[in-house]
Design an enzyme around this catalytic site. Structure first.
Site, PDB file in Angstrom:
ATOM      1  CE  LYS A 277      32.232  27.956  32.669  1.00 26.89           C
ATOM      2  NZ  LYS A 277      33.132  26.846  33.076  1.00 26.89           N
ATOM      3  CG  ASP A 282      37.848  29.211  34.595  1.00 27.88           C
ATOM      4  OD1 ASP A 282      38.132  29.725  35.703  1.00 27.88           O
ATOM      5  OD2 ASP A 282      37.561  27.999  34.450  1.00 27.88           O
ATOM      6  CE  LYS A 289      40.690  26.786  34.332  1.00 26.04           C
ATOM      7  NZ  LYS A 289      40.330  25.396  34.716  1.00 26.04           N
ATOM      8  CG  ASP A 302      35.196  28.467  30.952  1.00 33.27           C
ATOM      9  OD1 ASP A 302      34.666  27.425  30.539  1.00 33.27           O
ATOM     10  OD2 ASP A 302      35.435  28.685  32.152  1.00 33.27           O
ATOM     11  CG  ASP A 362      39.538  26.084  37.944  1.00 35.57           C
ATOM     12  OD1 ASP A 362      38.925  26.849  37.165  1.00 35.57           O
ATOM     13  OD2 ASP A 362      40.440  25.309  37.584  1.00 35.57           O
ATOM     14  CD  GLU A 364      34.738  28.816  36.259  1.00 37.65           C
ATOM     15  OE1 GLU A 364      35.436  28.016  36.899  1.00 37.65           O
ATOM     16  OE2 GLU A 364      34.551  28.697  35.024  1.00 37.65           O
ATOM     17  NE  ARG A 366      31.138  22.636  39.229  1.00 42.81           N
ATOM     18  CZ  ARG A 366      31.760  21.464  39.364  1.00 42.81           C
ATOM     19  NH1 ARG A 366      31.487  20.666  40.385  1.00 42.81           N
ATOM     20  NH2 ARG A 366      32.628  21.063  38.468  1.00 42.81           N
TER      21      ARG A 366
END
Ligand code: BES
Ligand code: MN
Ligand code: ZN
Length: 511
Positions: A277, A282, A289, A302, A362, A364, A366
């Site tokens: 990933k 993020d 967030k 991330d 959020d 994201e 996946r």
């Protein structure tokens, strides 16, 4: 800093610091009349008399030292011997020794030597009598030294030159080819771990999608005989129909990059895909967030999956194993907000034609992984392993020093388990509980991208599974917890940890 092996022993070594590692000796509790065996071996007792004037035994007695793991005592010897300082390192129970024992002990010795301003350090470890595999034992010692001495000062304005004075570390008592090869192997693997650490520690204004692609380019350029790189630009991703990945990237000013780095040896019998990933920041998107405790300020980590993927690639490029082709893949972008941002509720179409209702922007990671998995699934691989800082839920489940993993293949799971054990990186297998996928049902699309909070890391894994079709084995590693640490421990310093590069390398070498 140089690390080397030598057939010298403590009695003929001259230098600043000498670390002697010993096992604890528990009394057999069933026989109370037995007094404990002495901690020092007959050789060490003789050595203590010959050159240390009894200092070792004094250290043990005065400090009630029991040689338990992670314990140590030390003393100055000036005037007594040609060695300036001595460290007695506890290894704990000799029946519980693993490679991790050597990593931690070597790291403790190197740190002690640095604190004591040693230029030279000798390690007198009893590894030969326990671990008949010198390659593995010496590799672990060298890993402990290299990883504990890596300190990242790139973003400090004052580049203190004093840092470490340690120049030479001599591992005493062996000079075999296996031992020398162990040091070399550790240097190759650690260069990958350090790359991953530095990529994760650098902030999102430095490690952009373009910067990650450049990092992949550097590996391809430096090892061009076995590595080749393809970077798909936004238009290429559009042509492939990567609507899920592009949906995440669409509110960023920075263009997305899809990295496909391939390791190809001369002979190929197996093919493996490693997908990381690569969300370089993020924000959460419109499901931002927000508030104290949201952790938004840590969301540079991330891309930890992509960092470890590139770290493993750098190590593999140097080790150059035969027989296995490896595809290192990452769909890299930022999850940001602007007028073009995904609206919660938007429907995206992934490159396998599946439609996804984005009920939470959020979730994201996946979405980016979905298109990366579809891409990898078309390459005719024997297995795909994806790794991602995917959910906060896995940190709630397992804490921050362990990763959770899922697999649809017991054979692949066993290989991951073995690779992780040898690396000393903790993994716990989690269930692919299919019934939980009901939570992802969508009224309008094929499925949603999130279920409820319950079992959040499991539903995330089930979502990813929808994008693997032809590949016979797949595993998903959720590494949200262990990619970062605020405090140093063992051979890991504060910052990006480089987790799980060593597990990935072991997996590739033993696949
Ligand atoms: N990047 C986060 C997961 C994360 C959390 C990584 C903490 C590192 C440390 C991921 O994209 C995310 O936001 N996950 C959500 C999923 C939820 C919206 C279903 C989460 O875990 O809260
Ligand atoms: Mn997120
Ligand atoms: Zn994320």
């Amino acid at each position: 800093m140089q690390i080397y092996t030598s057939v010298s022993n403590v009695s003929n070594w001259v230098g600043d610091g000498c670390a002697i590692a010993i096992f604890s000796n528990k009394t057999d509790k069933t026989d109370k009349t037995d007094s404990p065996e002495p901690l020092l071996t007959p050789e060490l007792i003789a050595l203590d008399q010959q050159i240390f004037a009894g200092t070792l035994q004094e250290l043990i007695t005065e400090n009630e030292f029991k040689a338990e793991s992670d314990s140590n005592v030390s003393s100055r010897l000036a005037g007594v011997s040609p060695i300036r300082k001595v460290l007695l390192l506890g290894l704990g129970d000799r029946t519980k020794v693993t490679a991790e024992t050597w990593r931690k002990a070597a790291a403790a010795a190197a740190k002690w030597a640095e604190q004591n301003k040693c230029k030279t350090l000798a390690l007198a470890f009893p590894f030969t009598e326990i671990n008949k595999d010198e390659f593995v034992g010496i590799q672990a010692i060298a890993e402990g030294i290299i990883l504990s001495s890596h300190k990242d000062k790139r973003f400090k304005s004052e580049q203190k030159a004093n840092g470490s004075k340690l120049e030479k570390i001599e591992i005493l008592g062996t000079d075999s080819e296996a031992a020398k090869a162990g040091i070399l192997q550790a240097q190759k693997i650690c260069s990958g771990v350090i790359l991953a650490r530095e990529l994760v520690s650098a902030p999102a204004n430095i490690i952009t999608p373009e910067a990650l692609a450049k990092s992949a380019q550097a590996i391809a350029d430096n090892y061009s005989t076995c590595m080749s790189l393809e970077v798909l630009e936004k238009a290429d991703c559009e042509a492939l129909g990567m609507g899920a990945f592009l949906g995440v990237s669409q509110a960023s000013d920075l263009p997305p990059k899809f990295i496909h780095l391939t390791y190809r040896p001369q002979t190929v019998t197996k093919k493996l895909g490693i997908i990381g990933k690569g969300v370089t920041f993020d924000s959460g998107g419109l499901n931002i967030k927000s508030g104290a405790g949201s952790g938004i300020e840590m969301m540079k980590v991330d891309m930890g999956g992509a960092a470890a993927m590139l770290g493993a690639a750098r190590a593999i490029a140097q080790i150059q194993p035969e027989g296995i082709e490896v595809h290192f893949i990452s769909a890299v972008c930022e999850n940001m907000i602007n007028g073009n941002a995904m609206h919660p509720g938007d429907i995206l179409t992934a490159s396998n034609g599946k439609t996804i209702e984005v009920n939470n922007t959020d979730a994201e990671g996946r979405l980016t992984l979905a298109d990366a998995l579809v891409f990898a699934d078309k390459l005719g691989l024997d297995a795909i392993v994806d790794l991602a800082t995917l959910t906060g839920a896995i940190i709630v489940s397992l804490g921050s020093t362990m990763a959770g993993y899922w697999s649809n293949s017991d054979e692949l799971a066993a290989k991951i388990e073995d690779a992780a054990n040898h690396a000393g990186e903790k993994f716990w297998r989690m269930p692919l509980e299919e019934s939980y996928f009901d939570k992802m049902k969508s009224v309008v699309a094929d499925f949603k991208n999130t279920g409820s909070r319950e079992g959040g890391s499991i539903t995330a894994a089930l979502f990813l599974k929808q994008f693997v079709d032809k590949t016979p084995a797949w595993a998903h590693l959720d590494v949200a917890g262990p990619v970062w640490t605020d405090k140093e421990s063992g051979y890991t310093n504060a910052g990006g940890t480089g987790y799980p590069v060593r597990t990935l390398v072991n997996l590739i070498l033993n696949f």
